[in-house]
Design a protein around this motif. Structure first.
Motif, PDB file in Angstrom:
ATOM      1  N   THR A 192      11.674 -10.296  12.555  1.00 13.46           N
ATOM      2  CA  THR A 192      10.329 -10.046  12.027  1.00 13.46           C
ATOM      3  C   THR A 192       9.622 -11.328  11.598  1.00 13.46           C
ATOM      4  N   ILE A 264      10.725  -2.716   4.055  1.00 18.97           N
ATOM      5  CA  ILE A 264       9.723  -2.095   4.920  1.00 18.97           C
ATOM      6  C   ILE A 264       8.321  -2.435   4.439  1.00 18.97           C
ATOM      7  N   VAL A 265       8.117  -2.337   3.119  1.00 21.30           N
ATOM      8  CA  VAL A 265       6.808  -2.645   2.542  1.00 21.30           C
ATOM      9  C   VAL A 265       6.455  -4.112   2.788  1.00 21.30           C
ATOM     10  N   ARG A 267       7.609  -6.245   5.090  1.00 22.04           N
ATOM     11  CA  ARG A 267       7.358  -6.574   6.487  1.00 22.04           C
ATOM     12  C   ARG A 267       6.059  -5.935   6.991  1.00 22.04           C
ATOM     13  N   THR A 268       5.724  -4.743   6.475  1.00 15.22           N
ATOM     14  CA  THR A 268       4.454  -4.115   6.845  1.00 15.22           C
ATOM     15  C   THR A 268       3.292  -4.970   6.370  1.00 15.22           C
ATOM     16  N   TYR A 271       3.004  -7.916   8.589  1.00 13.78           N
ATOM     17  CA  TYR A 271       2.429  -7.566   9.886  1.00 13.78           C
ATOM     18  C   TYR A 271       0.912  -7.404   9.788  1.00 13.78           C
ATOM     19  N   VAL A 272       0.454  -6.697   8.747  1.00 15.33           N
ATOM     20  CA  VAL A 272      -0.992  -6.509   8.564  1.00 15.33           C
ATOM     21  C   VAL A 272      -1.668  -7.856   8.342  1.00 15.33           C
ATOM     22  N   GLU A 280      -0.345 -11.556  15.081  1.00 14.09           N
ATOM     23  CA  GLU A 280       0.331 -10.339  15.488  1.00 14.09           C
ATOM     24  C   GLU A 280      -0.554  -9.564  16.449  1.00 14.09           C
ATOM     25  N   LEU A 285       0.781  -0.975  17.090  1.00 14.00           N
ATOM     26  CA  LEU A 285       0.311   0.157  16.295  1.00 14.00           C
ATOM     27  C   LEU A 285       0.549   1.442  17.080  1.00 14.00           C
ATOM     28  N   SER A 316       5.875   4.705   5.390  1.00 10.74           N
ATOM     29  CA  SER A 316       4.648   4.311   6.083  1.00 10.74           C
ATOM     30  C   SER A 316       3.467   5.188   5.667  1.00 10.74           C
ATOM     31  N   LEU A 319       2.364   4.223   2.206  1.00  2.11           N
ATOM     32  CA  LEU A 319       1.598   2.975   2.210  1.00  2.11           C
ATOM     33  C   LEU A 319       0.192   3.176   2.755  1.00  2.11           C
ATOM     34  N   ILE A 320       0.076   3.888   3.871  1.00  4.63           N
ATOM     35  CA  ILE A 320      -1.232   4.106   4.490  1.00  4.63           C
ATOM     36  C   ILE A 320      -2.162   4.821   3.522  1.00  4.63           C
TER      37      ILE A 320
END
Length: 380
Positions: A192, A264-265, A267-268, A271-272, A280, A285, A316, A319-320
């Protein structure tokens, strides 16, 4: 493969995709909406509807509190509708708002104190995180944690690791100050972090050696689509003595679950941030089509793998929903922050305008991810 062939193949195996997809999605959506429901009831708010899915009702029932529990035709989400809401997005009913009796106001969502409304809204994403903790912790307790010691067995000539001075038999101790206890964790961080310099501490002949290595970006075609991965060009140890199984008690299991969620949070977020920085690609997506496909493929590995996917998807979704966009829980929370600061809520007109903007953004994101999914099918 043509688009029609791809879609035809998916329809042919619809049971293999759709059933696992619905299993995962229904669990995640139900828990999210249950968070809103339970805290709403705790705050004395009347719940008029609890729906899994949107559109026409397939079946349902009324409970003794007057709540309609329903399963709708389009199971791509869900909602809890409170007394006083004019829509499933929890927008206030302007016509009835001012004319409510004192009894009705006492059970109306929009007449509750701002902290109570914020608690109800935040409860959905929080429930998603709690679900993920429960699933990850249960798996940890049931199976323990099997790890491969992060020892390098061999290097690819000319690879990123060889160029950085890593050697066979090096034991990776830490990356960017973070202790590394398994080769799997090493792989996950490296994969990642394409193009990102990483500071490694390795144990070599009993001494710590500091090195900096930058994973090379590789674009690989996987069953889940194109993946942009960082690679060092190393091979893990093949010595059976470096494989260990670590049993986990309740505390360690929960701690490990929280650590997994934080990864996860983290790396998300990275990524964003990479999307905005242009480092990226948006082709990663995914929308409902690819999630259904992944669910079907993961289901072949067994119920544990499917539950693990449900936990990841739950994080996910949580978070969204915290993104501060009207229509999402984060947008409602943003409105409540303004209300708390101003001492009064935003005007109905402002809120309605915000919800329209939010709806447009959500629909555009859904359209974009669906196009991505279709392009992925064509590429298979």
């Amino acid at each position: 493969m043509s688009l029609l062939e791809s879609i035809g193949g998916m329809i042919h195996s619809a049971g293999g995709y759709i059933l696992p997809f619905l299993f995962v999605l229904v669990i995640v959506v139900f828990v999210h909406e249950l968070g809103h429901f339970l805290v709403g009831r705790w705050c004395g708010i009347k719940v008029t509807a609890f729906s899994i899915g949107f559109g026409p009702e397939l079946f349902g029932f009324n409970d003794r509190h007057g709540t309609r529990w329903r399963f709708a035709a389009i199971p791509l989400g869900g909602y809890v509708k409170f007394f006083g809401d004019s829509s499933v997005a929890s927008t206030p009913d302007g016509d009835a708002f001012a004319s409510m009796s004192a009894a009705d106001r006492s059970k109306s969502f929009h007449h509750k104190k701002v902290w109570q409304r914020a608690a109800v809204v935040a409860a959905g994403p929080i429930a998603n995180f709690l679900l993920a903790i429960a699933v990850f912790a249960a798996i940890n307790m049931a199976y323990g944690r099997q790890i491969l010691v992060p020892r390098i067995d061999a290097l690819v000539e000319g690879g990123a690791a060889a160029k950085a001075g890593l050697r066979a038999n090096d034991l990776v101790v830490s990356i960017d100050g973070r202790a590394i206890d398994s080769f799997q964790e090493l792989q996950r961080i490296v994969s990642t972090s394409p193009g990102t310099p990483l500071k490694l501490v390795v144990e070599r002949a009993g001494k710590d050696v500091d090195l900096t290595v930058t994973p090379e970006l590789k674009v690989l075609q996987t069953p889940f689509g194109k993946q942009r991965l960082g690679m060092l060009g190393i091979q893990g140890s093949r010595n059976p003595a470096d494989v260990r199984n670590i049993p986990m008690g309740p505390v360690a299991a929960v701690t490990g679950a929280v650590s997994e969620i934080w990864f996860i949070v983290e790396r998300t977020g990275a990524y964003v941030g990479g999307l905005f920085a242009g480092t990226e690609s948006t082709d990663q997506l995914s929308g409902p089509i690819r999630i259904a496909q992944v669910s079907g493929q993961v289901a072949t590995a067994g119920i544990v793998a499917l539950l693990n996917l449900a936990a990841i998807l739950s994080v996910s979704i949580g978070l969204i929903n915290l993104v501060p966009v009207p229509m999402l829980d984060g947008g409602h929370l943003l409105f409540y922050v303004f209300e708390a600061v101003r001492g009064r809520p935003l005007s109905m007109r402002t809120q309605e305008f915000g919800f329209r903007i939010g709806l447009a953004l959500v629909l555009m994101l859904m359209l974009f991810t669906t196009v991505n999914d279709v392009l992925h099918l064509v590429a298979l």
